[in-house]
Design a protein around this motif. Structure first.
Motif, PDB file in Angstrom:
ATOM      1  N   THR A 217       0.859  -1.183   0.000  1.00 44.15           N
ATOM      2  CA  THR A 217       0.000   0.000   0.000  1.00 44.15           C
ATOM      3  C   THR A 217       0.894   1.232   0.000  1.00 44.15           C
ATOM      4  OG1 THR A 217      -1.777  -1.118   1.201  1.00 44.15           O
ATOM      5  CG2 THR A 217      -1.772   1.296   1.231  1.00 44.15           C
ATOM      6  N   PRO A 218       0.800   2.082  -1.014  1.00 40.29           N
ATOM      7  CA  PRO A 218       1.715   3.227  -1.075  1.00 40.29           C
ATOM      8  C   PRO A 218       1.508   4.252   0.040  1.00 40.29           C
ATOM      9  CG  PRO A 218       0.868   2.700  -3.244  1.00 40.29           C
ATOM     10  CD  PRO A 218       0.051   1.901  -2.267  1.00 40.29           C
ATOM     11  N   ILE A 219       0.247   4.564   0.378  1.00 38.14           N
ATOM     12  CA  ILE A 219      -0.025   5.630   1.347  1.00 38.14           C
ATOM     13  C   ILE A 219      -0.996   5.144   2.413  1.00 38.14           C
ATOM     14  CG2 ILE A 219      -0.937   7.956   1.694  1.00 38.14           C
ATOM     15  CD1 ILE A 219      -0.269   8.544  -1.240  1.00 38.14           C
ATOM     16  N   VAL A 220      -0.595   5.239   3.654  1.00 40.70           N
ATOM     17  CA  VAL A 220      -1.498   5.022   4.791  1.00 40.70           C
ATOM     18  C   VAL A 220      -2.095   6.371   5.167  1.00 40.70           C
ATOM     19  CG1 VAL A 220      -1.680   4.338   7.201  1.00 40.70           C
ATOM     20  CG2 VAL A 220      -0.195   3.055   5.657  1.00 40.70           C
ATOM     21  N   ALA A 221      -3.404   6.433   5.309  1.00 40.21           N
ATOM     22  CA  ALA A 221      -4.050   7.700   5.673  1.00 40.21           C
ATOM     23  C   ALA A 221      -5.390   7.424   6.324  1.00 40.21           C
ATOM     24  CB  ALA A 221      -4.244   8.576   4.430  1.00 40.21           C
ATOM     25  N   SER A 222      -5.839   8.344   7.150  1.00 40.90           N
ATOM     26  CA  SER A 222      -7.184   8.268   7.709  1.00 40.90           C
ATOM     27  C   SER A 222      -7.980   9.444   7.172  1.00 40.90           C
ATOM     28  CB  SER A 222      -7.137   8.310   9.238  1.00 40.90           C
ATOM     29  OG  SER A 222      -6.718   9.573   9.706  1.00 40.90           O
ATOM     30  N   ALA A 289      -6.405   4.137  14.048  1.00 37.41           N
ATOM     31  CA  ALA A 289      -6.270   2.955  13.202  1.00 37.41           C
ATOM     32  C   ALA A 289      -5.172   3.144  12.160  1.00 37.41           C
ATOM     33  CB  ALA A 289      -7.604   2.648  12.525  1.00 37.41           C
ATOM     34  N   SER A 290      -5.050   4.357  11.653  1.00 38.87           N
ATOM     35  CA  SER A 290      -3.999   4.615  10.654  1.00 38.87           C
ATOM     36  C   SER A 290      -2.619   4.474  11.280  1.00 38.87           C
ATOM     37  CB  SER A 290      -4.168   6.002  10.029  1.00 38.87           C
ATOM     38  OG  SER A 290      -3.854   7.043  10.951  1.00 38.87           O
ATOM     39  N   TYR A 291      -2.468   4.883  12.545  1.00 38.28           N
ATOM     40  CA  TYR A 291      -1.197   4.684  13.231  1.00 38.28           C
ATOM     41  C   TYR A 291      -0.866   3.195  13.300  1.00 38.28           C
ATOM     42  CZ  TYR A 291      -1.196   9.535  15.005  1.00 38.28           C
ATOM     43  OH  TYR A 291      -1.178  10.898  15.128  1.00 38.28           O
ATOM     44  N   GLY A 292      -1.881   2.413  13.626  1.00 38.80           N
ATOM     45  CA  GLY A 292      -1.678   0.973  13.737  1.00 38.80           C
ATOM     46  C   GLY A 292      -1.254   0.348  12.418  1.00 38.80           C
ATOM     47  N   ARG A 293      -1.848   0.814  11.337  1.00 40.65           N
ATOM     48  CA  ARG A 293      -1.478   0.248  10.036  1.00 40.65           C
ATOM     49  C   ARG A 293      -0.046   0.616   9.660  1.00 40.65           C
ATOM     50  NH1 ARG A 293      -6.760   0.322   5.986  1.00 40.65           N
ATOM     51  NH2 ARG A 293      -8.104  -0.841   7.420  1.00 40.65           N
ATOM     52  N   PHE A 294       0.324   1.863   9.940  1.00 38.92           N
ATOM     53  CA  PHE A 294       1.676   2.275   9.575  1.00 38.92           C
ATOM     54  C   PHE A 294       2.706   1.515  10.400  1.00 38.92           C
ATOM     55  CE2 PHE A 294       5.269   5.394   9.910  1.00 38.92           C
ATOM     56  CZ  PHE A 294       5.707   5.253   8.595  1.00 38.92           C
ATOM     57  N   THR A 295       2.510   1.457  11.710  1.00 37.57           N
ATOM     58  CA  THR A 295       3.471   0.754  12.556  1.00 37.57           C
ATOM     59  C   THR A 295       3.401  -0.757  12.361  1.00 37.57           C
ATOM     60  OG1 THR A 295       1.926   0.711  14.425  1.00 37.57           O
ATOM     61  CG2 THR A 295       3.456   2.564  14.304  1.00 37.57           C
ATOM     62  N   GLY A 296       2.294  -1.226  11.794  1.00 38.04           N
ATOM     63  CA  GLY A 296       2.163  -2.647  11.501  1.00 38.04           C
ATOM     64  C   GLY A 296       2.766  -3.041  10.167  1.00 38.04           C
ATOM     65  N   GLY A 297       3.429  -2.085   9.516  1.00 40.13           N
ATOM     66  CA  GLY A 297       4.089  -2.380   8.251  1.00 40.13           C
ATOM     67  C   GLY A 297       3.141  -2.537   7.087  1.00 40.13           C
ATOM     68  N   LYS A 298       1.966  -1.892   7.172  1.00 39.43           N
ATOM     69  CA  LYS A 298       0.937  -2.056   6.142  1.00 39.43           C
ATOM     70  C   LYS A 298       0.984  -1.002   5.052  1.00 39.43           C
ATOM     71  CE  LYS A 298      -0.778  -5.538   8.435  1.00 39.43           C
ATOM     72  NZ  LYS A 298      -0.594  -6.916   7.951  1.00 39.43           N
ATOM     73  N   GLY A 299       1.980  -0.144   5.060  1.00 41.66           N
ATOM     74  CA  GLY A 299       2.059   0.871   4.025  1.00 41.66           C
ATOM     75  C   GLY A 299       3.409   1.561   4.026  1.00 41.66           C
ATOM     76  N   LEU A 300       3.762   2.135   2.871  1.00 39.97           N
ATOM     77  CA  LEU A 300       5.083   2.750   2.715  1.00 39.97           C
ATOM     78  C   LEU A 300       5.145   4.153   3.288  1.00 39.97           C
ATOM     79  CD1 LEU A 300       7.947   2.853   1.562  1.00 39.97           C
ATOM     80  CD2 LEU A 300       6.963   3.503  -0.651  1.00 39.97           C
ATOM     81  N   PHE A 301       4.220   5.026   2.895  1.00 43.16           N
ATOM     82  CA  PHE A 301       4.285   6.438   3.265  1.00 43.16           C
ATOM     83  C   PHE A 301       3.128   6.831   4.176  1.00 43.16           C
ATOM     84  CE2 PHE A 301       6.472   6.961  -1.037  1.00 43.16           C
ATOM     85  CZ  PHE A 301       7.741   7.034  -0.473  1.00 43.16           C
ATOM     86  N   PHE A 302       3.386   7.834   4.996  1.00 38.22           N
ATOM     87  CA  PHE A 302       2.397   8.351   5.956  1.00 38.22           C
ATOM     88  C   PHE A 302       2.628   9.854   6.040  1.00 38.22           C
ATOM     89  CE2 PHE A 302       0.789   7.843  10.604  1.00 38.22           C
ATOM     90  CZ  PHE A 302      -0.540   7.841  10.185  1.00 38.22           C
ATOM     91  N   PHE A 303       1.719  10.653   5.504  1.00 39.61           N
ATOM     92  CA  PHE A 303       1.884  12.108   5.482  1.00 39.61           C
ATOM     93  C   PHE A 303       1.371  12.675   6.807  1.00 39.61           C
ATOM     94  CE2 PHE A 303       1.900  10.653   1.194  1.00 39.61           C
ATOM     95  CZ  PHE A 303       2.777  11.483   0.512  1.00 39.61           C
ATOM     96  N   GLN A 304       2.291  13.126   7.656  1.00 38.27           N
ATOM     97  CA  GLN A 304       1.931  13.524   9.010  1.00 38.27           C
ATOM     98  C   GLN A 304       2.920  14.540   9.546  1.00 38.27           C
ATOM     99  OE1 GLN A 304      -0.073  13.362  11.492  1.00 38.27           O
ATOM    100  NE2 GLN A 304      -1.618  11.793  11.054  1.00 38.27           N
TER     101      GLN A 304
END
Length: 461
Positions: A217-222, A289-304
């Protein structure tokens, strides 16, 4: 509003709360300037526009009062202690108010016969209009603040004809705040062969494509809470330019969102949605939930923003990094949303303006930068010529500092569009949800936001 630190750091998506960021490294890059001649006019109570200043105020015993919100007490006490260590004849005492009461109590205190000397007003326009704050131009000239601090960091402290962004200076100090940029998973970045931060939106899109093709998944976002707005604001800063975005937020006459540049930014986001760079449930996903996905290795980028490091899973430490949003075009200017936590005002009724101005000047020193860094901010004063180059090999703290410095070098600090008016805040979340679900066209979204902005200005809401 989206989470953003003005003046305190954010901790939730839609309201300001106070917290602490992970400490970030800073390089102390400027020495204290001492100039000007002694004088007596600047200390006169209710003299809102002093012209004669005394830059040798550190030689005279004095006690200053700094009005602090409880959430910033530790940080501001650290500044007070460091200032006293440098100028032992001057003591800065904090008067602390609960965060929930701060905004209500401050105007009354500023108008009283015993006001605090140093404050961080939420309502800068109101304070200037009511002659409650000191015009700092004489001190700016004496201490050279405009040469020490990036113009975009001082601009939110300038007021002219009821508009923030230009004119006389009413809030000053150093430059410290969070970095809003692109967080990335180091392992996933290595999998797609990412060896350096992208230097343009085009290069960023190439990386997004590589991630998608690799099954990442390229972008993790809520976006249940509108936090895709972080990415959208970064795109607006890229395509409009930081100054144009700030002009909107500060209600500069003639500023408009309805422009080809804003449409281009919106089209870019829509293109990324259509390309499948987001999870299909992005509109149903909340911040936690978006934090969990990012720290769970479910996506490359997180704009924050860099405030998130305090809430990310500690087990993820060392496995992620951050770089500033790349410019729209290679060689272009960096831009990013921040707020200056080292900016303070002096009460117009203060009887010790010279000593208070010395405190503001102290905020441009290495000692103040160290306090800011110890409380989790990136801190920039003035630095060596040239723009620092973001790197993937640096540790997280250095990456935050370098990203902040790169934006500062381009005078690229701006603010969130939704800060322009509460109605815009609400409408933007709605429009982003429609955009992400394919139910609104970019040009129509921009026109809707502009109409909401214009109506808010007319109604004063």
């Amino acid at each position: 509003m989206l989470e953003h630190p003005s003046p305190a750091q954010p901790g939730t998506a839609v309201r300001r709360v106070r917290g602490s960021l992970m400490a970030v490294a800073a390089t102390a890059l400027v020495a204290l300037a001492s100039c000007g001649a002694p004088g007596s006019g600047a200390g006169t109570p209710a003299d809102a526009t002093p012209t004669v200043v005394n830059t040798a105020a550190g030689d005279t015993p004095a006690t200053l009062t700094l009005f602090s919100a409880a959430g910033l007490q530790a940080y501001e006490q650290g500044l007070a202690d460091a200032f006293h260590a440098k100028y032992p004849k001057i003591t800065v005492k904090l008067r602390v108010e609960a965060d929930t009461n701060f905004n209500t109590v401050l105007p009354r205190l500023l108008a009283s016969d015993s006001p605090p000397d140093i404050v961080q007003p939420y309502d800068l326009l109101g304070g200037v209009k009511d002659n409650l704050l000191t015009d700092l131009d004489a001190y700016d000239k004496a201490y050279g603040w405009s040469e020490k601090v990036p113009a975009s960091a001082l601009a939110p402290g300038r007021v002219s004809n009821g508009v923030i962004g230009s004119g006389p200076l009413y809030q000053a100090g150093g430059s410290a705040g969070p970095l809003t940029g692109v967080f990335y998973n180091r392992d996933l970045a290595a999998r797609i062969g990412m060896t350096a931060p992208p230097s343009s939106i085009g290069e960023l899109e190439t990386l997004l494509d590589k991630a998608k093709n690799a099954g990442i998944t390229p972008i993790v976002a809520s976006n249940q809470d509108g936090l895709v707005g972080h990415l959208y604001n970064l795109l607006l800063g890229d395509y409009l330019g930081a100054q144009a975005l700030s002009d909107l937020v500060h209600h500069k006459p003639g500023a408009t969102l309805d422009s080809p540049a804003a449409v281009k930014a919106t089209e870019t986001l829509r293109k990324w949605v259509r390309a499948g760079y987001f999870d299909a449930d992005v509109n149903a996903l909340n911040q936690e939930a978006s934090y969990g996905r990012f720290t769970g290795g479910k996506g490359l980028f997180f704009f924050q923003g860099s405030w998130i490091v305090q809430t990310l899973d500690k087990n993820f430490e060392g496995r992620y990094g951050v770089f500033p949003m790349p410019p729209a075009d290679m060689g272009g200017k960096y831009a990013g949303m921040t707020s200056n936590t080292l900016a303070f005002s002096i009460a117009a009724r203060s009887k010790q303006k010279d000593a208070a101005a010395l405190f503001l000047d102290f905020l441009t020193t290495p000692e103040a930068a160290k306090v800011a860094v110890g409380n989790g901010y990136a801190a920039l004063l003035s630095g060596p010529a040239g723009k620092p180059a973001p790197s993937l090999s640096a540790n997280l703290t250095d990456q935050i500092q370098t990203g902040y410095a790169a934006i500062a070098a381009d005078n690229g600090f701006d603010s969130w569009l939704q800060n322009s008016a509460p109605a815009v805040d609400t409408k933007l979340t709605q429009q982003l949800q429609l955009l992400m679900s394919g139910k609104v066209e970019p040009a129509a979204m921009v026109k809707t936001l502009q109409a909401t902005y214009a109506d808010a200005l007319k109604s004063g809401k």
